[in-house]
Design a protein around this motif. Structure first.
Motif, PDB file in Angstrom:
ATOM      1  N   GLY A  53     -13.797   1.474   3.777  1.00  0.00           N
ATOM      2  CA  GLY A  53     -13.015   2.013   5.127  1.00  0.00           C
ATOM      3  C   GLY A  53     -13.810   2.807   5.748  1.00  0.00           C
ATOM      4  O   GLY A  53     -14.620   3.681   5.158  1.00  0.00           O
TER       5      GLY A  53
ATOM      6  N   ASN B 226     -14.062   5.613   9.479  1.00  0.00           N
ATOM      7  CA  ASN B 226     -13.468   5.941  10.717  1.00  0.00           C
ATOM      8  C   ASN B 226     -14.428   5.719  11.885  1.00  0.00           C
ATOM      9  O   ASN B 226     -15.536   6.318  11.835  1.00  0.00           O
TER      10      ASN B 226
ATOM     11  N   ALA C 145       0.754  -1.103  -0.130  1.00  0.00           N
ATOM     12  CA  ALA C 145       0.019  -0.153   0.227  1.00  0.00           C
ATOM     13  C   ALA C 145       0.873   1.104  -0.035  1.00  0.00           C
ATOM     14  O   ALA C 145       0.519   2.276  -1.018  1.00  0.00           O
ATOM     15  N   ASP C 146       2.044   1.230   0.960  1.00  0.00           N
ATOM     16  CA  ASP C 146       2.932   2.274   0.914  1.00  0.00           C
ATOM     17  C   ASP C 146       3.651   2.439  -0.384  1.00  0.00           C
ATOM     18  O   ASP C 146       3.697   3.757  -1.099  1.00  0.00           O
TER      19      ASP C 146
ATOM     20  N   GLU D 243       1.368   3.655  -3.075  1.00  0.00           N
ATOM     21  CA  GLU D 243       0.656   4.996  -2.530  1.00  0.00           C
ATOM     22  C   GLU D 243      -0.865   5.041  -2.705  1.00  0.00           C
ATOM     23  O   GLU D 243      -1.382   6.001  -3.458  1.00  0.00           O
ATOM     24  N   VAL D 244      -1.416   3.935  -2.314  1.00  0.00           N
ATOM     25  CA  VAL D 244      -2.810   3.586  -2.280  1.00  0.00           C
ATOM     26  C   VAL D 244      -3.061   3.335  -0.696  1.00  0.00           C
ATOM     27  O   VAL D 244      -2.017   2.945   0.053  1.00  0.00           O
ATOM     28  N   SER D 245      -4.491   3.433  -0.406  1.00  0.00           N
ATOM     29  CA  SER D 245      -4.797   2.969   0.967  1.00  0.00           C
ATOM     30  C   SER D 245      -4.940   1.402   1.242  1.00  0.00           C
ATOM     31  O   SER D 245      -5.323   0.599   0.284  1.00  0.00           O
ATOM     32  N   VAL D 246      -4.764   0.576   2.492  1.00  0.00           N
ATOM     33  CA  VAL D 246      -4.855  -0.640   2.576  1.00  0.00           C
ATOM     34  C   VAL D 246      -6.381  -0.835   2.231  1.00  0.00           C
ATOM     35  O   VAL D 246      -6.800  -1.928   1.649  1.00  0.00           O
ATOM     36  N   ASP D 247      -7.391   0.059   2.663  1.00  0.00           N
ATOM     37  CA  ASP D 247      -8.933  -0.028   2.215  1.00  0.00           C
ATOM     38  C   ASP D 247      -8.859  -0.087   0.719  1.00  0.00           C
ATOM     39  O   ASP D 247      -9.737  -1.142   0.226  1.00  0.00           O
ATOM     40  N   TRP D 248      -8.466   0.661   0.063  1.00  0.00           N
ATOM     41  CA  TRP D 248      -8.420   0.473  -1.475  1.00  0.00           C
ATOM     42  C   TRP D 248      -7.984  -0.850  -2.031  1.00  0.00           C
ATOM     43  O   TRP D 248      -8.852  -1.520  -2.681  1.00  0.00           O
TER      44      TRP D 248
END
Length: 74
Positions: free
Chosen positions: A69, A71, A54-55, A58-63
């Motif tokens: 996702g 909060n 993910a890093d 450059e995307v989110s783990v949720d994506w």
């Protein structure tokens, strides 16, 4: 349930970023066979590899997981 699976998204992220599996393996330290197995669905990602990828992309783990996702600490 979800339109795209992890398998679809992890491969899309790599292709969109313009990398081969070998290049991702060299940069991230995740072996090419593991990357291949992730992209074919033969293996589930470890939490560590999920975060690294993910890093890297450059995307989110949720994506990557195909979830919305949310909060829960609003």
């Amino acid at each position: 349930m979800y339109k795209e699976s992890f398998v679809d998204r992890i491969k899309k992220a790599r292709i969109d970023a313009g990398y081969t599996q070998n290049q991702v393996a060299e940069i991230t330290g995740i072996s090419q066979p593991i990357l291949s197995n992730l992209e074919t669905g033969e293996r589930e990602p470890s939490l560590e590899n999920l975060g690294v990828l993910a890093d890297f992309y450059e995307v989110s783990v949720d994506w990557l997981l195909g979830t919305k996702g949310r909060n829960i600490y609003r």
